[in-house]
Design an enzyme around this catalytic site. Structure first.
Site, PDB file in Angstrom:
ATOM      1  N   ASP A  96      -6.935   4.288  -4.594  1.00 17.70           N
ATOM      2  CA  ASP A  96      -7.613   4.130  -3.306  1.00 17.70           C
ATOM      3  C   ASP A  96      -8.258   5.496  -3.058  1.00 17.70           C
ATOM      4  O   ASP A  96      -8.467   6.255  -4.015  1.00 17.70           O
ATOM      5  CB  ASP A  96      -6.601   3.736  -2.208  1.00 17.70           C
ATOM      6  N   LYS A 136       0.866  -1.193   0.000  1.00 14.03           N
ATOM      7  CA  LYS A 136       0.000   0.000   0.000  1.00 14.03           C
ATOM      8  C   LYS A 136       0.889   1.224   0.000  1.00 14.03           C
ATOM      9  O   LYS A 136       2.014   1.181   0.500  1.00 14.03           O
ATOM     10  CB  LYS A 136      -0.872   0.024   1.259  1.00 14.03           C
TER      11      LYS A 136
HETATM   12  O1  2IT Z   1      -8.019  -1.477  -0.873  1.00 15.58           O
HETATM   13  C1  2IT Z   1      -7.920  -1.976  -1.997  1.00 15.58           C
HETATM   14  O2  2IT Z   1      -8.046  -3.180  -2.198  1.00 15.58           O
HETATM   15  C2  2IT Z   1      -7.649  -1.082  -3.127  1.00 15.58           C
HETATM   16  N1  2IT Z   1      -7.559   0.126  -2.917  1.00 15.58           N
HETATM   17  C3  2IT Z   1      -7.447  -1.614  -4.508  1.00 15.58           C
HETATM   18  C4  2IT Z   1      -6.050  -2.100  -4.685  1.00 15.58           C
HETATM   19  C5  2IT Z   1      -5.682  -2.509  -6.084  1.00 15.58           C
HETATM   20  O3  2IT Z   1      -4.500  -2.843  -6.251  1.00 15.58           O
HETATM   21  O4  2IT Z   1      -6.526  -2.512  -6.974  1.00 15.58           O
END
Ligand code: 2IT
Length: 445
Positions: free
Chosen positions: A165, A125
């Site tokens: 996100d 993340k």
């Molecule tokens: O919290 C999540 O799963 C997302 N923000 C999507 C992450 C993604 O790599 O599509």
């Protein structure tokens, strides 16, 4: 033998002033501790200690210029939590609340969520404390480009694949991807959530919202019910809420709320027309972080400074941000007869709220299961990029449905209790944890 409190005391010592990370770890460890204690392989391999420590935490400076010519400084992050199952994978969040602890909790959750999808993706993340609120399009572009000028060093299509996100949608992914290409001269699937015309997947924008409704449908069917005619409360008004509202309407339910930091909208007629859905996109694109204009536009009620959990509904979907639904909100939902709570934001409910749902046998789906559709379609976007090909909307939607169904089955398999109540949170934690833990055992340290 592990004891929860002893183990958590160690986590608290190691991660001071990171309450969200500690909360996320506690939720998982509480669910899996018996499984670990019953499995000598997990104990010998020190899985609990190793699975709660990120591979690395990267932090960098982002310098950019605002429209008035002032130089601004923000902090950027990428937490690469685990690549045991595949390249690090997870979104980027641009929000004033972002700290290292937030990033760590989200990357930790992402690791298990990605495992649940069954696609080969590790957990990561990233993001920044940059707030897009009130920023012009040009400012957002300059910030995104400055952010990628640092981030590109740490990512790659087989290394780490970021996505969107909160605060990062199609527009931001475009600017980030543009900058990556300028630096690397490479057209690879290094980001997901790209525009369909330049490597993106069909259904990726809708995927998190559609996926959570497919998950809810599976829960209802398990209970001999359907979505038809159900009343639904949704919080948030961004990408996730938008997809969820559309799919709920298509499945015959009536969504009566959305919300923002300014309060919530109560629309007795249901948020069920293409005009209303398109207006949600306008609200998001305006960067003002308010939902109030919806009330005037569609003759609905606006309730300032309140959360939608005071409205009587059958199903509730927190779709905004972590810890948005607390004990008090849980009591009011339960008092009003809610039957299902489907957490769609990451860790959207406090631990006390979840405890109340469990105690009252309200079926509660955790975010790492219910919202996994977003990252699942990101995984499908990676596959399509690797093949230099794309699938139709119908093909992607079918795959998404299949993945949500299989996540639901895993939750039922590992979360069924003697009394017949399904503890989805426990089921999701055990299923995701075992997948990562087994792979760690296979790969050594
Ligand atoms: O919290 C999540 O799963 C997302 N923000 C999507 C992450 C993604 O790599 O599509």
């Amino acid at each position: 033998m592990y004891r929860l409190d002893d183990f958590m005391a160690g986590i608290e010592r190691k991660n001071p002033s990171e309450p969200e990370f500690i909360q996320a770890v506690r939720e998982v460890v509480e669910s899996v501790i018996d499984t670990v204690n019953d499995n000598p392989k997990y104990i010998q391999n020190r899985i609990l200690e190793r699975i709660t420590e990120p591979d690395r935490v990267i932090s960098f400076k982002v310098e950019w210029e605002d429209d008035d010519g002032n130089i601004r400084v923000n902090r950027g992050y990428r937490v690469q939590f685990s690549n045991v199952l595949g390249p690090y994978k997870g979104g980027l969040r641009f929000h004033a609340s972002v700290t290292e602890g937030t990033m760590k909790f989200l990357a930790f959750e992402q690791t298990f969520k990605n495992a649940l999808t069954t696609l080969p993706m590790g957990g990561g993340k990233g993001g920044s404390d940059f707030s897009p609120k009130g920023r012009s399009d040009k400012e957002i572009m300059r910030f995104c480009k400055a952010f990628m000028t640092e981030l590109y060093k740490y990512i790659g299509p087989d290394t780490d694949v970021p996505a969107g996100d909160i605060g990062v949608g199609g527009r931001e992914i475009g600017y980030l991807y543009g900058q990556y290409k300028k630096i690397k001269t490479e057209n690879t699937g290094v980001l997901t959530g790209k525009g369909f015309g330049w490597g993106g997947s069909r259904i990726r924008p809708e995927a998190t919202g559609f996926g959570t409704m497919y998950f809810a449908e599976n829960m209802l069917h398990e209970n001999g019910e359907t979505m038809q005619g159900k009343r639904i409360a949704i919080s948030g008004f961004g990408n996730v809420a938008w997809g969820a509202v559309m799919k709920a309407s298509q499945l015959g339910a009536k969504v009566v709320t959305i919300s923002g930091p300014d309060g919530y909208i109560y629309d007795e007629n249901g948020i069920n027309t293409p005009e209303k859905w398109a207006f949600m996109l306008q609200l998001r694109a305006a960067n003002n972080d308010v939902v109030k204009p919806y009330a005037k536009r569609f003759g609905a009620d606006f309730i300032p400074d309140k959360k939608p959990w005071e409205v009587p509904v059958d199903l509730a979907f927190p779709c905004a941000i972590q810890n948005e639904l607390d004990e008090k909100d849980a009591s009011s939902l339960i008092g009003n007869g809610v039957k299902y709570v489907i957490e769609t934001s990451n860790m959207g409910c406090t631990d006390k709220a979840i405890e109340l749902f469990r105690k009252n046998h309200i079926l509660f789906a955790p975010g790492k299961a219910a919202n996994a559709g977003g990252v699942a379609v990101s995984g499908l976007e990676m596959s399509q990029n690797a093949m230099h090909y794309h699938w139709s909307a119908e093909e992607v939607d079918e795959k998404l449905k299949g993945i949500m169904k299989s996540i639901h089955s895993e939750c039922v398999k590992h979360g069924a209790t003697d009394g017949g109540y399904i503890d989805y949170a426990k089921g999701a934690n055990i299923a995701g944890f075992c997948k990562v833990a087994d792979a760690m055992c296979d790969q050594g340290f």
